[in-house]
Design a protein around this motif. Structure first.
Motif, PDB file in Angstrom:
ATOM      1  N   ALA A 146       0.819  -1.198   0.073  1.00 26.39           N
ATOM      2  CA  ALA A 146      -0.011   0.032   0.017  1.00 26.39           C
ATOM      3  C   ALA A 146       0.832   1.273  -0.160  1.00 26.39           C
ATOM      4  O   ALA A 146       0.632   2.024  -0.718  1.00 26.39           O
ATOM      5  CB  ALA A 146      -0.955  -0.102   1.132  1.00 26.39           C
ATOM      6  N   GLY A 147       1.901   1.178   0.946  1.00 26.41           N
ATOM      7  CA  GLY A 147       2.809   2.567   0.837  1.00 26.41           C
ATOM      8  C   GLY A 147       3.474   2.715  -0.394  1.00 26.41           C
ATOM      9  O   GLY A 147       3.607   3.637  -1.091  1.00 26.41           O
ATOM     10  N   THR A 148       3.939   1.427  -1.139  1.00 27.69           N
ATOM     11  CA  THR A 148       4.489   1.882  -2.349  1.00 27.69           C
ATOM     12  C   THR A 148       3.708   2.132  -3.556  1.00 27.69           C
ATOM     13  O   THR A 148       3.959   3.064  -4.273  1.00 27.69           O
ATOM     14  CB  THR A 148       5.077   0.224  -2.717  1.00 27.69           C
ATOM     15  OG1 THR A 148       5.962  -0.363  -1.880  1.00 27.69           O
ATOM     16  CG2 THR A 148       5.936   0.293  -4.240  1.00 27.69           C
ATOM     17  N   ALA A 149       2.325   1.911  -3.429  1.00 31.77           N
ATOM     18  CA  ALA A 149       1.356   2.331  -4.282  1.00 31.77           C
ATOM     19  C   ALA A 149       1.123   3.784  -4.054  1.00 31.77           C
ATOM     20  O   ALA A 149       1.141   4.572  -5.045  1.00 31.77           O
ATOM     21  CB  ALA A 149       0.012   1.721  -4.202  1.00 31.77           C
ATOM     22  N   VAL A 150       1.014   4.395  -2.808  1.00 35.43           N
ATOM     23  CA  VAL A 150       1.015   5.719  -2.544  1.00 35.43           C
ATOM     24  C   VAL A 150       2.097   6.644  -3.027  1.00 35.43           C
ATOM     25  O   VAL A 150       2.103   7.578  -3.711  1.00 35.43           O
ATOM     26  CB  VAL A 150       0.539   5.846  -1.114  1.00 35.43           C
ATOM     27  CG1 VAL A 150       0.630   7.398  -0.818  1.00 35.43           C
ATOM     28  CG2 VAL A 150      -0.776   5.406  -1.032  1.00 35.43           C
ATOM     29  N   TRP A 151       3.486   5.961  -2.882  1.00 33.82           N
ATOM     30  CA  TRP A 151       4.645   6.571  -3.272  1.00 33.82           C
ATOM     31  C   TRP A 151       4.632   6.615  -4.659  1.00 33.82           C
ATOM     32  O   TRP A 151       5.268   7.678  -5.179  1.00 33.82           O
ATOM     33  CB  TRP A 151       5.787   5.487  -2.483  1.00 33.82           C
ATOM     34  CG  TRP A 151       7.370   6.026  -3.376  1.00 33.82           C
ATOM     35  CD1 TRP A 151       8.138   6.704  -2.512  1.00 33.82           C
ATOM     36  CD2 TRP A 151       7.659   5.359  -4.432  1.00 33.82           C
ATOM     37  NE1 TRP A 151       9.173   6.721  -3.393  1.00 33.82           N
ATOM     38  CE2 TRP A 151       8.987   6.062  -4.411  1.00 33.82           C
ATOM     39  CE3 TRP A 151       7.503   4.908  -5.475  1.00 33.82           C
ATOM     40  CZ2 TRP A 151       9.896   5.855  -5.427  1.00 33.82           C
ATOM     41  CZ3 TRP A 151       8.154   4.551  -6.460  1.00 33.82           C
ATOM     42  CH2 TRP A 151       9.422   5.165  -6.649  1.00 33.82           C
ATOM     43  N   ALA A 152       4.258   5.517  -5.463  1.00 30.10           N
ATOM     44  CA  ALA A 152       4.224   5.526  -6.997  1.00 30.10           C
ATOM     45  C   ALA A 152       3.469   6.764  -7.408  1.00 30.10           C
ATOM     46  O   ALA A 152       3.774   7.435  -8.500  1.00 30.10           O
ATOM     47  CB  ALA A 152       3.758   4.282  -7.558  1.00 30.10           C
ATOM     48  N   ASP A 195       5.339  15.013  -3.436  1.00 26.28           N
ATOM     49  CA  ASP A 195       6.057  14.840  -1.916  1.00 26.28           C
ATOM     50  C   ASP A 195       5.343  14.618  -0.862  1.00 26.28           C
ATOM     51  O   ASP A 195       5.707  13.734  -0.360  1.00 26.28           O
ATOM     52  CB  ASP A 195       6.918  15.939  -2.004  1.00 26.28           C
ATOM     53  CG  ASP A 195       8.107  16.231  -2.586  1.00 26.28           C
ATOM     54  OD1 ASP A 195       8.631  15.547  -3.445  1.00 26.28           O
ATOM     55  OD2 ASP A 195       8.925  17.492  -2.431  1.00 26.28           O
ATOM     56  N   PHE A 196       4.142  14.996  -0.880  1.00 24.39           N
ATOM     57  CA  PHE A 196       3.150  14.574   0.199  1.00 24.39           C
ATOM     58  C   PHE A 196       2.940  13.190   0.038  1.00 24.39           C
ATOM     59  O   PHE A 196       3.171  12.327   1.154  1.00 24.39           O
ATOM     60  CB  PHE A 196       1.886  15.353   0.016  1.00 24.39           C
ATOM     61  CG  PHE A 196       1.174  15.187   1.081  1.00 24.39           C
ATOM     62  CD1 PHE A 196       0.490  15.805   2.256  1.00 24.39           C
ATOM     63  CD2 PHE A 196      -0.172  14.496   0.679  1.00 24.39           C
ATOM     64  CE1 PHE A 196      -0.269  15.431   3.125  1.00 24.39           C
ATOM     65  CE2 PHE A 196      -1.202  14.062   1.436  1.00 24.39           C
ATOM     66  CZ  PHE A 196      -1.060  14.537   2.713  1.00 24.39           C
ATOM     67  N   CYS A 197       2.546  12.534  -1.017  1.00 25.89           N
ATOM     68  CA  CYS A 197       2.314  11.273  -1.224  1.00 25.89           C
ATOM     69  C   CYS A 197       3.446  10.366  -0.940  1.00 25.89           C
ATOM     70  O   CYS A 197       3.362   9.176  -0.525  1.00 25.89           O
ATOM     71  CB  CYS A 197       1.636  11.060  -2.416  1.00 25.89           C
ATOM     72  SG  CYS A 197       0.032  11.754  -3.090  1.00 25.89           S
ATOM     73  N   VAL A 198       4.524  10.759  -1.182  1.00 27.91           N
ATOM     74  CA  VAL A 198       6.019   9.972  -1.402  1.00 27.91           C
ATOM     75  C   VAL A 198       6.065   9.699   0.112  1.00 27.91           C
ATOM     76  O   VAL A 198       6.339   8.621   0.592  1.00 27.91           O
ATOM     77  CB  VAL A 198       6.987  10.692  -2.081  1.00 27.91           C
ATOM     78  CG1 VAL A 198       8.438  10.096  -1.355  1.00 27.91           C
ATOM     79  CG2 VAL A 198       7.065  10.500  -3.501  1.00 27.91           C
ATOM     80  N   TRP A 199       6.184  10.648   0.852  1.00 23.48           N
ATOM     81  CA  TRP A 199       6.372  10.686   2.176  1.00 23.48           C
ATOM     82  C   TRP A 199       5.245   9.974   3.372  1.00 23.48           C
ATOM     83  O   TRP A 199       5.574   9.223   4.056  1.00 23.48           O
ATOM     84  CB  TRP A 199       6.925  11.732   2.932  1.00 23.48           C
ATOM     85  CG  TRP A 199       8.343  11.739   2.348  1.00 23.48           C
ATOM     86  CD1 TRP A 199       8.767  12.877   1.310  1.00 23.48           C
ATOM     87  CD2 TRP A 199       9.327  11.520   2.852  1.00 23.48           C
ATOM     88  NE1 TRP A 199       9.922  12.512   0.980  1.00 23.48           N
ATOM     89  CE2 TRP A 199      10.365  11.721   2.028  1.00 23.48           C
ATOM     90  CE3 TRP A 199       9.689  10.290   4.169  1.00 23.48           C
ATOM     91  CZ2 TRP A 199      11.743  11.214   2.092  1.00 23.48           C
ATOM     92  CZ3 TRP A 199      10.903  10.122   4.155  1.00 23.48           C
ATOM     93  CH2 TRP A 199      12.063  10.497   3.326  1.00 23.48           C
ATOM     94  N   TRP A 200       4.161   9.882   2.843  1.00 20.22           N
ATOM     95  CA  TRP A 200       3.095   9.088   3.437  1.00 20.22           C
ATOM     96  C   TRP A 200       3.181   7.711   2.895  1.00 20.22           C
ATOM     97  O   TRP A 200       2.726   6.912   3.801  1.00 20.22           O
ATOM     98  CB  TRP A 200       1.634   9.769   3.473  1.00 20.22           C
ATOM     99  CG  TRP A 200       1.476  10.960   4.406  1.00 20.22           C
ATOM    100  CD1 TRP A 200       1.446  12.417   3.857  1.00 20.22           C
ATOM    101  CD2 TRP A 200       1.026  11.082   5.660  1.00 20.22           C
ATOM    102  NE1 TRP A 200       1.148  13.316   4.819  1.00 20.22           N
ATOM    103  CE2 TRP A 200       0.902  12.399   6.262  1.00 20.22           C
ATOM    104  CE3 TRP A 200       0.976   9.832   6.458  1.00 20.22           C
ATOM    105  CZ2 TRP A 200       0.917  12.479   7.254  1.00 20.22           C
ATOM    106  CZ3 TRP A 200       0.497  10.138   7.660  1.00 20.22           C
ATOM    107  CH2 TRP A 200       0.509  11.517   8.447  1.00 20.22           C
ATOM    108  N   GLY A 201       3.518   7.525   1.652  1.00 20.60           N
ATOM    109  CA  GLY A 201       3.680   6.016   1.081  1.00 20.60           C
ATOM    110  C   GLY A 201       4.700   5.659   2.032  1.00 20.60           C
ATOM    111  O   GLY A 201       4.487   4.260   2.566  1.00 20.60           O
ATOM    112  N   LEU A 202       5.969   6.178   2.206  1.00 23.12           N
ATOM    113  CA  LEU A 202       6.980   5.427   2.834  1.00 23.12           C
ATOM    114  C   LEU A 202       6.674   5.287   4.350  1.00 23.12           C
ATOM    115  O   LEU A 202       6.962   4.349   4.945  1.00 23.12           O
ATOM    116  CB  LEU A 202       8.216   6.365   2.869  1.00 23.12           C
ATOM    117  CG  LEU A 202       8.918   6.584   1.501  1.00 23.12           C
ATOM    118  CD1 LEU A 202      10.096   7.497   1.511  1.00 23.12           C
ATOM    119  CD2 LEU A 202       9.480   5.274   1.007  1.00 23.12           C
TER     120      LEU A 202
END
Length: 267
Positions: A146-152, A195-202
């Motif tokens: 799920a985190g990887t998907a949000v990061w992507a 950037d917001f999505c990348v860091w919430w994804g991580l």
């Protein structure tokens, strides 16, 4: 979560962030411009992730360790290279010029304290989920995917938005105009939303262990504040406020979260 091993590595990761900032400061002094610190932002995150990966060998799950490291390094290096290309041949960034004009004492030392060391500390703080993920027991599961998907989604928004803006600016016919096409018609800040999505994804990756998530949630919250209320969206919009056509653009375009543009006259 192997808390002792994680804690023992915090000093080394802080040192990695500091080293990147000090080297960048030396480069800035040589070139006579401090805008190069923006390149160091992404590079420092990559350095922290790589140091964490090395330090955690034999501790956490190898799949999770590799995943979180690759995601962080890919984001950080793409951002660093993009900013480096964008700033090639340019003089000082107006933000830093204005800040240094009001500095007390030596302006370079002022920049070291207020920009480089501060950014190094922020890199270390914001990357806590990346550091903690290196020590998770694993294996790679639902939270990680799920985190990887949000990061992507975030990386896609950021990279496509940057490319669209670069192409828009490269056309002389667009000089002085507001970019309001592509992703920029859905949000005024596709790069910051990315950037917001990348860091919430991580961060979602460490949510596999609730205690680790609770201990590191401050990191994406700080990044979100910087992007929305700090040096990102808020600062840029103050700078853009007087541009012709910007008021109309803000009236029809979302300030952050993407959505279809409003029709003229709609609320």
């Amino acid at each position: 979560m192997m808390w002792q091993a994680f804690a023992e590595g915090l000093g080394a990761t802080a040192g990695a962030a500091l080293a990147v900032m000090l080297v960048t400061f030396a480069v800035a002094l040589h070139r006579g411009v401090h805008r190069v610190v923006d390149v160091a932002w992404g590079a420092a995150f990559a350095a922290v992730a790589l140091v964490s990966y090395v330090l955690s060998a034999g501790e956490g799950d190898d799949g999770v360790r590799l995943l979180v490291t690759v995601l962080t390094v890919a984001w950080g290096l793409r951002l660093a290279l993009h900013i480096a290309r964008r700033g090639r041949g340019l003089g000082e960034d107006p933000r830093y010029a204005a800040m240094l004009a009001g500095a007390h004492g030596n302006p370079d030392l002022y920049a070291l304290r207020k920009v480089y060391l501060l950014q190094g500390a922020l890199v270390w703080l914001i990357s806590l989920p990346v550091q903690a993920a290196q020590y998770l027991a694993g294996p790679v599961g639902g939270w990680a995917w799920a985190g990887t998907a949000v990061w992507a989604v975030g990386l896609g928004f950021e990279a496509v938005g940057d490319l669209q803006l670069a192409r828009f600016k490269a056309d002389p016919a667009h000089r002085g105009r507001i970019m309001d096409r592509g992703l920029w018609s859905w949000t005024r800040h596709p790069n910051y939303f990315g950037d917001f999505c990348v860091w919430w994804g991580l961060f979602l990756i460490v949510c596999a262990e609730p205690a680790t998530a609770a201990a590191t949630v401050v990191s994406p919250l700080v990044m979100s504040f910087l992007l929305i209320r700090g040096s990102g969206k808020a600062l840029l919009e103050r700078h853009m406020a007087g541009r012709p056509g910007y008021a109309e653009y803000t009236a029809r375009t979302s300030g952050f979260l993407p959505r279809p543009p409003r029709s003229p006259g709609s609320r």
